[in-house]
Design a protein around this motif. Structure first.
Motif, mmCIF file in Angstrom:
data_model
loop_
_atom_site.group_PDB
_atom_site.id
_atom_site.type_symbol
_atom_site.label_atom_id
_atom_site.label_comp_id
_atom_site.label_asym_id
_atom_site.label_seq_id
_atom_site.Cartn_x
_atom_site.Cartn_y
_atom_site.Cartn_z
ATOM 1 N N PHE A 1 0.828 -1.206 0.000
ATOM 2 C CA PHE A 1 0.000 0.000 0.000
ATOM 3 C C PHE A 1 0.868 1.263 0.000
ATOM 4 O O PHE A 1 0.528 2.256 -0.645
ATOM 5 N N ARG A 2 1.987 1.228 0.702
ATOM 6 C CA ARG A 2 2.893 2.379 0.690
ATOM 7 C C ARG A 2 3.436 2.597 -0.721
ATOM 8 O O ARG A 2 3.517 3.732 -1.195
ATOM 9 N N ALA A 3 3.807 1.526 -1.406
ATOM 10 C CA ALA A 3 4.304 1.641 -2.785
ATOM 11 C C ALA A 3 3.196 2.145 -3.706
ATOM 12 O O ALA A 3 3.452 2.970 -4.592
ATOM 13 N N LEU A 4 1.979 1.658 -3.511
ATOM 14 C CA LEU A 4 0.850 2.110 -4.334
ATOM 15 C C LEU A 4 0.633 3.606 -4.172
ATOM 16 O O LEU A 4 0.545 4.348 -5.160
ATOM 17 N N TRP A 5 0.563 4.087 -2.932
ATOM 18 C CA TRP A 5 0.307 5.501 -2.695
ATOM 19 C C TRP A 5 1.488 6.361 -3.135
ATOM 20 O O TRP A 5 1.302 7.490 -3.602
ATOM 21 N N SER A 6 2.688 5.850 -3.019
ATOM 22 C CA SER A 6 3.860 6.590 -3.502
ATOM 23 C C SER A 6 3.797 6.747 -5.020
ATOM 24 O O SER A 6 4.092 7.817 -5.562
ATOM 25 N N GLY A 7 3.405 5.683 -5.706
ATOM 26 C CA GLY A 7 3.274 5.756 -7.161
ATOM 27 C C GLY A 7 2.188 6.712 -7.592
ATOM 28 O O GLY A 7 2.359 7.505 -8.528
ATOM 29 N N VAL A 8 1.044 6.660 -6.905
ATOM 30 C CA VAL A 8 -0.067 7.572 -7.231
ATOM 31 C C VAL A 8 0.356 9.021 -6.989
ATOM 32 O O VAL A 8 0.101 9.905 -7.819
ATOM 33 N N LEU A 9 1.011 9.278 -5.872
ATOM 34 C CA LEU A 9 1.464 10.633 -5.565
ATOM 35 C C LEU A 9 2.476 11.122 -6.598
ATOM 36 O O LEU A 9 2.426 12.279 -7.031
ATOM 37 N N CYS A 10 3.371 10.253 -7.016
ATOM 38 C CA CYS A 10 4.371 10.615 -8.022
ATOM 39 C C CYS A 10 3.699 11.000 -9.345
ATOM 40 O O CYS A 10 4.061 12.001 -9.967
ATOM 41 N N VAL A 11 2.703 10.236 -9.753
ATOM 42 C CA VAL A 11 1.989 10.545 -10.996
ATOM 43 C C VAL A 11 1.251 11.875 -10.864
ATOM 44 O O VAL A 11 1.271 12.711 -11.783
ATOM 45 N N LEU A 12 0.598 12.103 -9.735
ATOM 46 C CA LEU A 12 -0.133 13.356 -9.535
ATOM 47 C C LEU A 12 0.800 14.568 -9.554
ATOM 48 O O LEU A 12 0.478 15.589 -10.169
ATOM 49 N N VAL A 13 1.945 14.454 -8.895
ATOM 50 C CA VAL A 13 2.905 15.564 -8.901
ATOM 51 C C VAL A 13 3.445 15.796 -10.307
ATOM 52 O O VAL A 13 3.573 16.944 -10.754
ATOM 53 N N THR A 14 3.726 14.734 -11.035
ATOM 54 C CA THR A 14 4.224 14.870 -12.408
ATOM 55 C C THR A 14 3.208 15.572 -13.297
ATOM 56 O O THR A 14 3.547 16.481 -14.066
ATOM 57 N N VAL A 15 1.948 15.178 -13.194
ATOM 58 C CA VAL A 15 0.896 15.806 -14.002
ATOM 59 C C VAL A 15 0.716 17.262 -13.590
ATOM 60 O O VAL A 15 0.590 18.156 -14.447
ATOM 61 N N ALA A 16 0.710 17.550 -12.301
ATOM 62 C CA ALA A 16 0.533 18.927 -11.834
ATOM 63 C C ALA A 16 1.666 19.824 -12.318
ATOM 64 O O ALA A 16 1.423 20.937 -12.806
ATOM 65 N N SER B 1 3.558 19.339 -14.911
ATOM 66 C CA SER B 1 3.451 19.456 -16.372
ATOM 67 C C SER B 1 2.381 20.467 -16.769
ATOM 68 O O SER B 1 2.543 21.194 -17.759
ATOM 69 N N LEU B 2 1.290 20.526 -16.018
ATOM 70 C CA LEU B 2 0.216 21.465 -16.346
ATOM 71 C C LEU B 2 0.567 22.905 -15.973
ATOM 72 O O LEU B 2 0.105 23.849 -16.611
ATOM 73 N N VAL B 3 1.393 23.101 -14.960
ATOM 74 C CA VAL B 3 1.712 24.441 -14.478
ATOM 75 C C VAL B 3 2.852 25.074 -15.276
ATOM 76 O O VAL B 3 2.855 26.279 -15.503
ATOM 77 N N THR B 4 3.817 24.283 -15.726
ATOM 78 C CA THR B 4 4.977 24.849 -16.413
ATOM 79 C C THR B 4 4.728 24.981 -17.909
ATOM 80 O O THR B 4 3.872 24.312 -18.488
ATOM 81 N N ARG B 5 5.498 25.868 -18.518
ATOM 82 C CA ARG B 5 5.399 26.109 -19.953
ATOM 83 C C ARG B 5 6.273 25.098 -20.695
ATOM 84 O O ARG B 5 7.385 24.799 -20.245
ATOM 85 N N PRO B 6 5.794 24.542 -21.832
ATOM 86 C CA PRO B 6 6.628 23.585 -22.574
ATOM 87 C C PRO B 6 7.841 24.270 -23.207
ATOM 88 O O PRO B 6 7.785 25.427 -23.594
#
Length: 75
Positions: A6-21, A23-28
């Motif tokens: 469960f710790r690995a699952l939540w770490s992976g989910v958090l990593c994906v959410l931070v990556t998406v956030a 990516s959406l905030v910064t300019r390409p």
């Protein structure tokens, strides 16, 4: 063991959410800055002049054949 899963699952989910956030905030970056860094923006050299044993496809085939042989031996 379940706690680690469960710790690995939540770490992976958090990593994906931070990556998406991020990516959406910064300019390409412009494509001119990505040349040599990203495969889609880089001119790929031709492998036509290389001998067979210097091509990655040849070694991928060798590894595949060895893998199949080992599976047959140790089945």
């Amino acid at each position: 063991m379940a706690e680690n899963m469960f710790r690995a699952l939540w770490s992976g989910v958090l990593c994906v959410l931070v990556t998406v956030a991020v990516s959406l905030v910064t300019r390409p970056r412009p494509e001119s800055e990505l040349v040599g860094l990203v495969m889609g923006c880089t001119e790929l050299p031709s492998e036509g002049h290389l001998p067979l044993h210097h091509r990655p496809v040849f070694w991928a085939a060798v590894v595949g054949v060895v893998f199949v042989i080992l599976n047959l031996i140790f089945w």
